[in-house]
Design a protein around this motif. Structure first.
Motif, PDB file in Angstrom:
ATOM      1  N   ALA A   1      -4.213   3.846  -6.627  1.00  0.00           N
ATOM      2  CA  ALA A   1      -4.958   3.100  -5.632  1.00  0.00           C
ATOM      3  C   ALA A   1      -4.285   1.769  -5.337  1.00  0.00           C
ATOM      4  CB  ALA A   1      -6.376   2.877  -6.124  1.00  0.00           C
ATOM      5  N   ILE A   2      -3.894   1.088  -6.388  1.00  0.00           N
ATOM      6  CA  ILE A   2      -3.387  -0.258  -6.179  1.00  0.00           C
ATOM      7  C   ILE A   2      -1.955  -0.227  -5.683  1.00  0.00           C
ATOM      8  CG2 ILE A   2      -2.870  -2.454  -7.290  1.00  0.00           C
ATOM      9  CD1 ILE A   2      -5.160  -1.847  -9.165  1.00  0.00           C
TER      10      ILE A   2
ATOM     11  N   SER B   1       1.569   2.725  -2.516  1.00  0.00           N
ATOM     12  CA  SER B   1       2.842   3.016  -1.879  1.00  0.00           C
ATOM     13  C   SER B   1       3.938   3.269  -2.905  1.00  0.00           C
ATOM     14  CB  SER B   1       3.230   1.850  -0.981  1.00  0.00           C
ATOM     15  OG  SER B   1       3.294   0.677  -1.755  1.00  0.00           O
TER      16      SER B   1
ATOM     17  N   MET C   1      -4.675 -15.283 -10.539  1.00  0.00           N
ATOM     18  CA  MET C   1      -5.965 -15.844 -10.130  1.00  0.00           C
ATOM     19  C   MET C   1      -5.834 -16.377  -8.705  1.00  0.00           C
ATOM     20  SD  MET C   1      -7.454 -17.701 -13.503  1.00  0.00           S
ATOM     21  CE  MET C   1      -6.278 -19.037 -13.637  1.00  0.00           C
ATOM     22  N   ASP C   2      -6.951 -16.883  -8.151  1.00  0.00           N
ATOM     23  CA  ASP C   2      -6.917 -17.371  -6.769  1.00  0.00           C
ATOM     24  C   ASP C   2      -6.259 -18.740  -6.650  1.00  0.00           C
ATOM     25  OD1 ASP C   2      -9.063 -18.415  -8.173  1.00  0.00           O
ATOM     26  OD2 ASP C   2     -10.354 -18.627  -6.418  1.00  0.00           O
TER      27      ASP C   2
ATOM     28  N   LEU D   1      -9.555 -13.164 -11.803  1.00  0.00           N
ATOM     29  CA  LEU D   1      -8.411 -12.253 -11.931  1.00  0.00           C
ATOM     30  C   LEU D   1      -8.447 -11.170 -10.864  1.00  0.00           C
ATOM     31  CD1 LEU D   1      -7.849 -11.748 -15.721  1.00  0.00           C
ATOM     32  CD2 LEU D   1      -6.060 -11.897 -14.013  1.00  0.00           C
ATOM     33  N   ASP D   2      -7.344 -11.014 -10.178  1.00  0.00           N
ATOM     34  CA  ASP D   2      -7.278 -10.064  -9.077  1.00  0.00           C
ATOM     35  C   ASP D   2      -6.269  -8.966  -9.380  1.00  0.00           C
ATOM     36  OD1 ASP D   2      -7.086  -8.685  -6.768  1.00  0.00           O
ATOM     37  OD2 ASP D   2      -6.680 -10.411  -5.475  1.00  0.00           O
ATOM     38  N   PRO D   3      -6.749  -7.785  -9.782  1.00  0.00           N
ATOM     39  CA  PRO D   3      -5.811  -6.703 -10.145  1.00  0.00           C
ATOM     40  C   PRO D   3      -4.909  -6.286  -8.985  1.00  0.00           C
ATOM     41  CG  PRO D   3      -8.075  -6.150 -10.748  1.00  0.00           C
ATOM     42  CD  PRO D   3      -8.144  -7.368  -9.903  1.00  0.00           C
ATOM     43  N   SER D   4      -5.309  -6.602  -7.756  1.00  0.00           N
ATOM     44  CA  SER D   4      -4.530  -6.121  -6.608  1.00  0.00           C
ATOM     45  C   SER D   4      -3.382  -7.051  -6.244  1.00  0.00           C
ATOM     46  CB  SER D   4      -5.438  -5.945  -5.393  1.00  0.00           C
ATOM     47  OG  SER D   4      -5.766  -7.192  -4.814  1.00  0.00           O
TER      48      SER D   4
ATOM     49  N   LEU E   1       0.100  -8.821  -5.869  1.00  0.00           N
ATOM     50  CA  LEU E   1       1.479  -8.333  -5.992  1.00  0.00           C
ATOM     51  C   LEU E   1       2.166  -8.893  -7.228  1.00  0.00           C
ATOM     52  CD1 LEU E   1       2.837  -8.383  -2.363  1.00  0.00           C
ATOM     53  CD2 LEU E   1       2.405  -6.419  -3.826  1.00  0.00           C
TER      54      LEU E   1
ATOM     55  N   GLY F   1      -4.514  -1.423 -14.035  1.00  0.00           N
ATOM     56  CA  GLY F   1      -5.957  -1.289 -14.180  1.00  0.00           C
ATOM     57  C   GLY F   1      -6.652  -1.664 -12.894  1.00  0.00           C
ATOM     58  N   MET F   2      -7.778  -1.011 -12.630  1.00  0.00           N
ATOM     59  CA  MET F   2      -8.510  -1.275 -11.387  1.00  0.00           C
ATOM     60  C   MET F   2      -9.458  -2.443 -11.528  1.00  0.00           C
ATOM     61  SD  MET F   2      -9.590   1.958  -9.148  1.00  0.00           S
ATOM     62  CE  MET F   2      -9.721   1.013  -7.662  1.00  0.00           C
TER      63      MET F   2
ATOM     64  N   ARG G   1       8.643  -0.288  -2.433  1.00  0.00           N
ATOM     65  CA  ARG G   1       9.029  -1.598  -1.897  1.00  0.00           C
ATOM     66  C   ARG G   1      10.436  -1.991  -2.323  1.00  0.00           C
ATOM     67  NH1 ARG G   1       3.590  -2.986  -0.809  1.00  0.00           N
ATOM     68  NH2 ARG G   1       2.661  -2.992  -2.863  1.00  0.00           N
TER      69      ARG G   1
ATOM     70  N   ARG H   1      13.039   0.150  -0.569  1.00  0.00           N
ATOM     71  CA  ARG H   1      13.234  -0.252   0.826  1.00  0.00           C
ATOM     72  C   ARG H   1      14.126  -1.495   0.888  1.00  0.00           C
ATOM     73  NH1 ARG H   1       8.013  -1.595   3.428  1.00  0.00           N
ATOM     74  NH2 ARG H   1       7.786   0.516   4.219  1.00  0.00           N
TER      75      ARG H   1
ATOM     76  N   ASP I   1      15.094  -2.625   7.274  1.00  0.00           N
ATOM     77  CA  ASP I   1      15.024  -4.058   7.542  1.00  0.00           C
ATOM     78  C   ASP I   1      16.234  -4.608   8.287  1.00  0.00           C
ATOM     79  OD1 ASP I   1      12.553  -4.254   6.366  1.00  0.00           O
ATOM     80  OD2 ASP I   1      13.416  -4.537   4.370  1.00  0.00           O
TER      81      ASP I   1
ATOM     82  N   TYR J   1     -10.000  -7.252  -2.442  1.00  0.00           N
ATOM     83  CA  TYR J   1     -10.121  -6.484  -3.691  1.00  0.00           C
ATOM     84  C   TYR J   1     -10.898  -7.221  -4.778  1.00  0.00           C
ATOM     85  CZ  TYR J   1      -8.923  -3.233  -7.340  1.00  0.00           C
ATOM     86  OH  TYR J   1      -9.012  -2.303  -8.334  1.00  0.00           O
ATOM     87  N   GLN J   2     -10.430  -8.434  -5.102  1.00  0.00           N
ATOM     88  CA  GLN J   2     -10.995  -9.132  -6.262  1.00  0.00           C
ATOM     89  C   GLN J   2     -12.476  -9.429  -6.068  1.00  0.00           C
ATOM     90  OE1 GLN J   2     -11.984 -12.570  -6.824  1.00  0.00           O
ATOM     91  NE2 GLN J   2     -12.125 -12.327  -9.036  1.00  0.00           N
TER      92      GLN J   2
ATOM     93  N   ASN K   1      -7.987  -6.036   1.828  1.00  0.00           N
ATOM     94  CA  ASN K   1      -7.661  -4.838   1.037  1.00  0.00           C
ATOM     95  C   ASN K   1      -8.860  -4.374   0.212  1.00  0.00           C
ATOM     96  OD1 ASN K   1      -7.668  -6.902  -0.783  1.00  0.00           O
ATOM     97  ND2 ASN K   1      -5.774  -6.352  -1.806  1.00  0.00           N
TER      98      ASN K   1
ATOM     99  N   LYS L   1      -9.510  -0.764  -1.115  1.00  0.00           N
ATOM    100  CA  LYS L   1      -8.857  -0.208  -2.306  1.00  0.00           C
ATOM    101  C   LYS L   1      -9.820  -0.131  -3.498  1.00  0.00           C
ATOM    102  CE  LYS L   1      -4.197  -1.634  -1.022  1.00  0.00           C
ATOM    103  NZ  LYS L   1      -3.049  -2.475  -1.337  1.00  0.00           N
TER     104      LYS L   1
ATOM    105  N   ILE M   1     -14.297   2.534  -7.142  1.00  0.00           N
ATOM    106  CA  ILE M   1     -15.333   1.873  -7.945  1.00  0.00           C
ATOM    107  C   ILE M   1     -16.644   1.828  -7.154  1.00  0.00           C
ATOM    108  CG2 ILE M   1     -16.001  -0.286  -9.067  1.00  0.00           C
ATOM    109  CD1 ILE M   1     -13.052  -0.888  -9.468  1.00  0.00           C
TER     110      ILE M   1
ATOM    111  N   ARG N   1       3.552  -3.105   5.314  1.00  0.00           N
ATOM    112  CA  ARG N   1       3.866  -3.163   6.737  1.00  0.00           C
ATOM    113  C   ARG N   1       3.270  -1.986   7.491  1.00  0.00           C
ATOM    114  NH1 ARG N   1       9.808  -5.015   7.744  1.00  0.00           N
ATOM    115  NH2 ARG N   1      10.200  -2.825   7.344  1.00  0.00           N
TER     116      ARG N   1
END
Lengths: 460, 440
Positions: free
Chosen positions: A14-15, A18, A96-97, A115-118, A120, A154-155, A443, A446, A453, B274-275, B300, B303, B307, B329
């Protein structure tokens, strides 16, 4: 909630949708995994040529030359490759944010809530072979809150968590807008206020008890406070003061809906931005009883306080900029000092951290370690500074940091020696889960592709 | 000040082209007014309706959007009083005597649209954000709705008949929302339920209350507020059930929130990405066991689908219907992303007046443009949204016995070429687009 291994794979899909191709889609990771034929660098001991690492249910069960591979193991032939422990980023706010809250004293806040699992950032951790990340508030604070050790898969935060927060962030260096007197005053006041809070709470509890027993007050306030102290229940203490109490070494047991939670004593990551802050940090830690659980986070010229650091003999996190430069204002002469060398020669336990994302090479822990070797630090010591040493600082040396039976299977497959600049991370295993494969990293592929690119040529 | 040829006060040929459109605009606004007045003796006057015993709609298609997914071609729908009396095939339903027959035999009839996230029933921006504290239990929006305001009139031109009007997202907890009907002359008539929902904003706006908050503080603080409210509720519940004889202290602020923990109404969540959405499900839906309507659900957020689909939360996406994923992209349809990730309790919203309320169908159409399924999108602005805010027993589908909130369209409401021809709320025609220009 029960998190299955299947969930972990689903989360990867999910995360990093790609990145992970359909191949690992619906099947749970195998219970037994064997990595065979590679050069194993366990960090805890001498390298093993053409050895085997056997993993069962996420734990390393055998390491060596003559390990028998069970018939039902998923075997990865890593001949010609290097098997290295998953590396640990011991100090970062990333994930974190924001680095710090606007409020200066926030011992009650937890990295868990941001904490943001998504992000990058975690994908990059995988790509660079970092499997343990200590996410903790940054340095622009007085008391910044509790961190958390997570793995980059982890999600949910629960799925990511390796260990709950065991450290509060404290800064001995003034927060933006503070001077040192204010910074120290606020730290002092925080703990004085804690005493006052506990005294008042004790008095209140004593009075409540008298009321329950239908008795009259017969002792003075000092005695009432003393007797009331034993009557304080964990649930009477709010979040702010609970974490300060834990920092002082207290264990707090709280009855909750899902049974009791034992809050263990907290340690502190104390930031010293300058050499002069080292003594202040040591004093704050000593005055408030958390010196024995303190890790010092060092800024640029802290190596100049090497005598104080040596005397304190606490573990230190080095600045990401390993070379400190100074210009003599009179002669214009530039002097460079390689910081890890000074710290190593002082005999301290030290850890390296990666530089910022946009740094050319310092963003890789392996590059940081390679620089140490170049400046004369023994190779084994440099390798420990990105694996076993941070694990020790975090109190996780029984689980992470080296390739030994009984430890969590956090492993990186390098194409060659980790400190060779031409080596790349080919695979990453986290708790036995194949969490990263270079050829499926869309990624990265690419980026490396010659076709992608390219700016489109204008028609003539 | 120097007056040049560009000055508006200067008369001259330069100004002429400016003036003409302005006068033409005036003409345009006058015509429908005259038409409405002219039609007073005809369609929309309630006095005239009362001469009839009921209304009978002869339509080409009824998309009932009920749970049996009923679609009926060439049908008659009978409305009596404020209720849908019956509907069936044109040949079988007998139209009682003295019913007014409205012939829409080339057109579609659907339930009135329901929007789960609306501010425009307030009639102005001014009353939306009372940013007293970082969390504001005790505030209630039931004093805000303005009957017959221009935004409400506009809503009817898009067939919207019910909205969940909620305070804004300036703070983490902004107070109570109100379920509002778009037909009715006074607050008593338009307020369908109060409290409608508890408005919570997880982040993404409340940051600025204290000159910059982070999620660590906001989540901790919100949790504290909800814990206090829940503790208050549990204390009173214990007292009311006779578990203790000690009467707890009364506090009007927490007393007003007790219904949240009895699941009498949902919490409307401003949450996206997400978060935040992960935190919403963990904190609000799971740990506090609050009836949750996730609104916005953008960036996002989709995603988190695996859950969200395991929880009992409702996902009402909008008003942004796509995400441009910069790292991959590619364009992602949000609703499509949620659907593909297993979320079935899915709808869309307008966040009116951010997107005009009448464009709810257009939100659904956009969701389809970016990969969602048309029939599901129609459900997502009627059936699903009505259920999400707990008014499906009254509205949200065409079923005998339900409140007569209906909309009639020239064709599929998801086709941008289609127009709403007529809107009924509570059995009354509140918009008639068959005469003159289609505007209020």
């Amino acid at each position: 909630m029960l998190y299955t291994r299947l969930g972990n794979v689903a989360c990867l899909l999910a995360i990093f949708g790609s990145m992970a191709a359909g191949a690992v889609a619906a099947c749970p990771p195998p219970d037994k995994v064997a990595l065979t034929g590679g050069r194993i660098i366990p960090v805890s001991g001498a390298p093993i040529e053409q050895g085997t690492v056997l993993i069962e249910r996420g734990k390393i069960v055998a390491v060596g030359k003559d390990v028998e591979v069970p018939y039902d193991a998923r075997v990865f032939d890593v001949s010609g490759k290097v098997v290295f422990p998953g590396m640990i980023n011991v100090h970062t706010w990333r994930g974190m944010d924001i680095p710090n809250e606007n409020r200066p004293v926030t011992p009650h806040l937890d990295a868990r809530d941001a904490l943001d699992p998504s992000q990058l950032f975690f994908e990059d951790c995988l790509r660079l072979g970092t499997t343990g990340v200590h996410v903790i508030p940054a340095n622009n604070t007085v008391i910044g809150g509790v961190g958390r050790v997570v793995r980059p898969i982890g999600m949910t935060v629960a799925e990511m968590t390796i260990a709950e927060g065991a450290f509060l962030k404290i800064s001995a260096t003034p927060r933006r807008g503070h001077d040192r007197m204010l910074q120290m005053a606020m730290l002092r006041e925080t703990f004085l206020e804690l005493d006052d809070y506990l005294a008042k709470l004790a008095e209140k509890r004593y009075e409540e008890k008298l009321k329950e027993d239908e008795k009259e007050i017969e002792v003075g306030p000092a005695e009432a406070r003393k007797r009331g102290r034993e009557l304080i229940r964990a649930e009477d203490i709010d979040d702010q003061h609970r974490n300060l109490l834990r920092l002082r070494g207290g264990q707090v047991r709280v009855e909750g809906e899902d049974g009791p939670t034992l809050f263990k004593p907290l340690g502190a990551f104390v930031y010293c931005g300058n050499a002069m802050d080292v003594a202040l940090a040591v004093k704050v830690a000593n005055d408030n009883g958390f010196f024995a659980r303190t890790v010092l986070v060092l800024g640029g010229d802290c190596y100049k306080a090497v005598r104080e650091l040596k005397q304190a003999a606490r573990p230190v996190v080095l600045p990401s900029q390993l070379t400190h430069r100074e210009t003599n204002p009179l002669t214009g002469e530039v002097r460079e000092t390689f910081v890890p060398k000074e710290i190593f020669e002082a005999g301290l336990l030290f850890a390296l951290v990666p530089g910022p994302d946009d740094s050319y090479a310092e963003r890789m822990l392996t590059y940081q370690a390679a620089q140490c070797v170049r400046h004369g630090i023994p190779r084994d010591e440099a390798l420990r500074a990105i694996t076993l040493n941070p694990a020790k600082m975090l109190g996780l040396e029984k689980r992470l940091g080296s390739i030994e039976p009984g430890k969590d299977a956090h492993l990186v497959i390098f194409s060659g020696d980790p400190l060779d600049f031409t080596s790349v991370v080919e695979k990453v295993f986290i708790d036995g889960i194949l969490a990263y494969e270079r050829e499926k990293d869309v990624r990265l592929q690419r980026l490396l592709s010659s076709e992608a690119d390219q700016p489109q040529e204008k028609a003539e | 000040m120097k007056k040049g040829p560009r000055d508006r006060g200067t008369k001259g040929p330069r100004n002429m082209p400016l003036r003409r459109p302005r006068s033409a605009y005036r003409l345009v606004t006058v015509i429908p007014l005259a038409l409405t007045l002219g039609a007073a003796g005809g369609l929309s006057a309630s006095a005239a309706d009362e001469a009839f015993a009921g209304l009978a709609f002869r339509v080409a298609k009824v998309v009932a959007l009920d749970d049996a997914d009923t679609v009926m071609n060439d049908a008659v729908v009978l409305v009596q009083g404020n209720k849908i009396e019956a509907f069936g095939p044109a040949g079988e339903v007998e139209i009682p005597e003295n019913y007014r027959v409205l012939d829409f035999s080339e057109h579609w009839l659907l339930p009135g649209n329901v929007d789960a996230h609306n501010h425009s029933a307030a009639g102005s921006w001014g009353d939306l954000n009372d940013m007293v504290y970082q969390t504001n239990p005790g505030l209630d929006s039931r004093c805000i709705p303005q009957a017959e305001n221009d935004w409400i009139k506009m809503a009817r031109t898009g067939g919207v008949t019910t909205v969940m009007m909620i305070p804004g997202s300036g703070t983490n907890l902004a107070g109570m929302g109100t379920v509002v009907s778009t037909g009715g002359k006074n607050p008593g008539e338009i307020i369908m339920r109060s409290p409608g929902s508890l408005k919570i904003s997880q982040a993404g706006n409340p940051e600025w209350y204290f000159g910059g908050n982070g999620r660590r503080f906001m989540n901790w603080n919100l949790r504290q507020t909800l814990e206090k409210a829940r503790d208050y509720h549990l204390k009173w519940e214990a007292y009311e059930q006779g578990e203790t004889t000690e009467r707890p202290e009364f506090d009007p602020i927490w007393a007003g929130m007790r219904g949240t923990f009895r699941r009498e109404y949902p919490a409307t969540l401003h949450t996206q990405g997400y978060q935040l959405m992960m935190t919403t499900i963990d904190m609000i839906t799971t740990k506090f066991d609050i009836w949750t309507v996730l609104d916005h659900c953008t960036f996002n957020g989709w995603k988190v689908g695996p859950i969200v689909s395991q929880s009992d939360a409702w996902t009402i996406n909008g008003p942004r219907q796509y995400e441009f994923d910069r790292t991959a992209r590619r364009m992602i349809g949000n609703a499509s992303g949620w659907w593909k990730n297993g979320v079935r309790r899915l709808g869309v919203n307008t966040d009116a007046p951010v997107v005009p309320q009448k464009e709810l169908t257009y939100q659904a159409a956009m969701a389809c443009w970016y990969g969602w399924l048309p029939y599901q999108a129609l459900r997502g602005i009627t059936n699903i949204t009505a259920k999400s805010i707990g008014v499906y027993n009254q509205v949200g589908s065409v079923e005998a016995g339900k409140q007569a909130d209906l909309s009639i369209w020239t064709g599929d409401p998801l086709d941008p070429r289609s127009a709403c021809l007529m809107t009924l709320v509570n059995g009354k025609i509140v918009y008639d687009g068959t005469q003159g220009l289609r505007r209020f």
